[in-house]
Scaffold this motif. Structure first.
Motif, PDB file in Angstrom:
ATOM      1  N   VAL A  65     -25.161  48.888 -11.517  1.00 61.66           N
ATOM      2  CA  VAL A  65     -25.807  49.650 -10.459  1.00 61.66           C
ATOM      3  C   VAL A  65     -25.679  51.157 -10.697  1.00 61.66           C
ATOM      4  CG1 VAL A  65     -25.393  50.306  -8.061  1.00 61.66           C
ATOM      5  CG2 VAL A  65     -25.776  47.927  -8.635  1.00 61.66           C
TER       6      VAL A  65
ATOM      7  N   ILE B 235     -28.896  54.807  -6.054  1.00 64.03           N
ATOM      8  CA  ILE B 235     -27.493  55.126  -6.311  1.00 64.03           C
ATOM      9  C   ILE B 235     -27.330  56.136  -7.457  1.00 64.03           C
ATOM     10  CG2 ILE B 235     -25.259  54.150  -7.010  1.00 64.03           C
ATOM     11  CD1 ILE B 235     -25.956  51.714  -5.244  1.00 64.03           C
TER      12      ILE B 235
ATOM     13  N   THR C  53     -31.719  47.357 -11.516  1.00 64.87           N
ATOM     14  CA  THR C  53     -31.956  47.008 -10.124  1.00 64.87           C
ATOM     15  C   THR C  53     -32.150  45.503 -10.062  1.00 64.87           C
ATOM     16  OG1 THR C  53     -33.379  47.238  -8.206  1.00 64.87           O
ATOM     17  CG2 THR C  53     -34.453  47.418 -10.338  1.00 64.87           C
ATOM     18  N   THR C  54     -31.834  44.867  -8.920  1.00 71.73           N
ATOM     19  CA  THR C  54     -32.130  43.440  -8.808  1.00 71.73           C
ATOM     20  C   THR C  54     -33.481  43.225  -8.135  1.00 71.73           C
ATOM     21  OG1 THR C  54     -30.989  43.307  -6.691  1.00 71.73           O
ATOM     22  CG2 THR C  54     -29.699  42.775  -8.666  1.00 71.73           C
TER      23      THR C  54
ATOM     24  N   ASP D  76     -20.601  48.050   4.530  1.00 69.15           N
ATOM     25  CA  ASP D  76     -21.418  47.013   5.169  1.00 69.15           C
ATOM     26  C   ASP D  76     -20.811  45.637   4.959  1.00 69.15           C
ATOM     27  OD1 ASP D  76     -22.606  45.523   2.839  1.00 69.15           O
ATOM     28  OD2 ASP D  76     -23.494  47.475   2.373  1.00 69.15           O
TER      29      ASP D  76
ATOM     30  N   ASN E 119     -29.963  49.899   1.173  1.00 65.57           N
ATOM     31  CA  ASN E 119     -29.340  48.878   0.321  1.00 65.57           C
ATOM     32  C   ASN E 119     -28.542  47.895   1.174  1.00 65.57           C
ATOM     33  OD1 ASN E 119     -30.338  50.104  -1.985  1.00 65.57           O
ATOM     34  ND2 ASN E 119     -28.454  51.228  -2.407  1.00 65.57           N
TER      35      ASN E 119
HETATM   36  N1  LIG Z   1     -24.694  47.734  -0.199  1.00 68.90           N
HETATM   37  C1  LIG Z   1     -25.131  46.906  -1.158  1.00 68.90           C
HETATM   38  N2  LIG Z   1     -24.940  45.560  -1.031  1.00 68.90           N
HETATM   39  C2  LIG Z   1     -25.384  44.706  -1.984  1.00 68.90           C
HETATM   40  N3  LIG Z   1     -26.019  45.093  -3.116  1.00 68.90           N
HETATM   41  C3  LIG Z   1     -26.242  46.417  -3.283  1.00 68.90           C
HETATM   42  C4  LIG Z   1     -25.800  47.386  -2.334  1.00 68.90           C
HETATM   43  N4  LIG Z   1     -26.133  48.610  -2.787  1.00 68.90           N
HETATM   44  C5  LIG Z   1     -26.757  48.414  -3.962  1.00 68.90           C
HETATM   45  N5  LIG Z   1     -26.831  47.105  -4.269  1.00 68.90           N
HETATM   46  C6  LIG Z   1     -27.450  46.516  -5.468  1.00 68.90           C
HETATM   47  O1  LIG Z   1     -27.649  47.553  -6.411  1.00 68.90           O
HETATM   48  C7  LIG Z   1     -29.024  47.661  -6.768  1.00 68.90           C
HETATM   49  C8  LIG Z   1     -29.386  49.090  -7.084  1.00 68.90           C
HETATM   50  O2  LIG Z   1     -29.413  49.905  -5.910  1.00 68.90           O
HETATM   51  P1  LIG Z   1     -30.169  51.300  -5.928  1.00 68.90           P
HETATM   52  O3  LIG Z   1     -29.640  52.159  -7.004  1.00 68.90           O
HETATM   53  O4  LIG Z   1     -30.151  51.855  -4.565  1.00 68.90           O
HETATM   54  O5  LIG Z   1     -31.667  50.931  -6.362  1.00 68.90           O
HETATM   55  P2  LIG Z   1     -32.736  50.048  -5.559  1.00 68.90           P
HETATM   56  O6  LIG Z   1     -32.346  50.070  -4.127  1.00 68.90           O
HETATM   57  O7  LIG Z   1     -34.035  50.750  -5.795  1.00 68.90           O
HETATM   58  O8  LIG Z   1     -32.688  48.697  -6.172  1.00 68.90           O
HETATM   59  C9  LIG Z   1     -29.760  47.049  -5.609  1.00 68.90           C
HETATM   60  O9  LIG Z   1     -31.025  46.549  -6.001  1.00 68.90           O
HETATM   61  C10 LIG Z   1     -28.806  45.943  -5.158  1.00 68.90           C
HETATM   62  O10 LIG Z   1     -28.970  44.795  -5.946  1.00 68.90           O
END
Ligand SMILES: Nc1ncnc2c1ncn2[C@@H]1O[C@H](COP(=O)(O)OP(=O)(O)O)[C@@H](O)[C@H]1O
Ligand SMILES: [Mg+2]
Lengths: 124, 183
Positions: B55, B72, B61-62, B42, B14
């Protein structure tokens, strides 16, 4: 215990042994590292690939990772890009299959057709 | 996800996708207090409050290739099974901090797995990103900072087989020294 000092030795050795060519037209191998890929074993596939390349001292290969390549049931997936050629997509990879791909495709240049997405789609 | 090293690999993806240039991983095993914390920070593009809330919800998800973000929520579920919790602090344009803490000796706590492989593959595959990995136990601290290694190596890339091999052994030995990431 290893110390950062050893890195200095590696640096010296490496500088003497190889000329650092900026290889832009080498082979590129990409491993899918989305959640589904990781859960399906992509990390061990990637580690296997790195180990093989290191042990056999194969040069001109870049290893990279990417997010979701697309189809969860085909993970772990590996894509191989030869410059100027169409990419080859391998599906349901394992460290064992990687060994064959390294020998036959990355070293000898002929894709392992039976592991490709084309072969998998014929079965499904 | 079978082990914590795989969760970690997934969570750092991510940060990578958020365009981070520096990712800090902090793991603290506190035997005395029976507590394990895993934090990832990060300097990527971050999220606004609305996104953070969503999230944590498994149907958000975006990303466009698949509708459901799982990483997550899967991690949150695993942490909550061990009587712990996850928090996300983020500032759009600045970066993200994911913090988690849970019972170290809980029966459901996933094993550490191969932390050395996870960190090594992250470094190998992301030449443009620096990683700081800090692992603390009751007997000591192990730290790896790729900025330090880059400084020593100069024009030799960290992906060079000899360097990446050294990094992997360095992590494995370092963790052994402090009894870190054992089971
Ligand atoms: N460290 C991060 N920095 C920016 N955006 C994040 C971060 N972690 C998660 N996100 C946002 O949250 C969303 C969901 O994350 P996650 O649950 O890991 O599913 P996925 O990675 O499959 O989209 C990501 O698509 C992103 O938009
Ligand atoms: Mg994710």
């Amino acid at each position: 215990m290893k110390t950062l000092k050893e890195l200095e030795e590696i640096r010296q050795r490496t500088l003497e042994a190889i000329n650092l060519r900026k290889d832009r037209n080498g082979i590129r191998v990409v491993v899918g590292m989305a959640t589904c890929g990781i859960a399906a074993g992509a990390r061990n596939v990637l580690t296997g690939l790195i180990d093989q390349i290191r042990d056999r001292r194969i040069q001109h290969i870049t290893v990279a990772q990417t997010g979701c390549i697309g189809v969860c049931r085909y993970e772990p997936m590996v894509e191989v890009y030869y410059p100027g050629e169409e990419k080859v997509t391998y599906v349901n990879m394992t460290p064992e299959k990687v060994e064959r791909v390294v020998t036959e495709h990355l070293v000898n240049g002929s894709p392992v057709t039976e592991y490709t997405i084309g072969a998998a789609e014929k079965i499904h | 996800m079978q082990d914590l090293s795989l969760f970690l690999l997934d969570l750092v993806q991510n940060s990578i996708r958020a365009g981070a240039g520096l990712v800090k991983i902090d793991i603290h095993e506190n035997e005395k207090r029976d507590w394990l914390s895993i934090d990832i920070a990060d300097d990527g593009r971050g999220m606004d409050d609305k996104t953070i809330k969503m999230v944590m919800d498994p149907f958000y998800t975006t990303r466009t290739t698949r509708k459901v973000g799982l990483g997550i929520p899967l991690f949150v579920a695993a942490v909550e099974r061990c009587q712990g919790n996850v928090t996300i602090e983020s500032t759009a344009g600045r970066g993200t901090k994911l913090k988690s803490g849970f019972l170290l000796r809980h029966v459901d706590r996933p094993p550490f797995g191969r932390l050395d492989s996870t960190v090594t593959t992250l470094i190998m595959c992301n030449p443009g990103i620096d990683f700081v990995y800090c692992h603390k136990t009751d007997s000591g601290i192990f730290t790896l900072d790729t900025r330090e290694i880059r400084e020593i190596m100069g024009e030799i890339p960290l992906e060079h087989p000899d360097v990446i091999g050294w990094i992997e052994t360095y992590i494995r030995d370092g963790l052994k020294e402090i009894d870190g990431g054992v089971s």
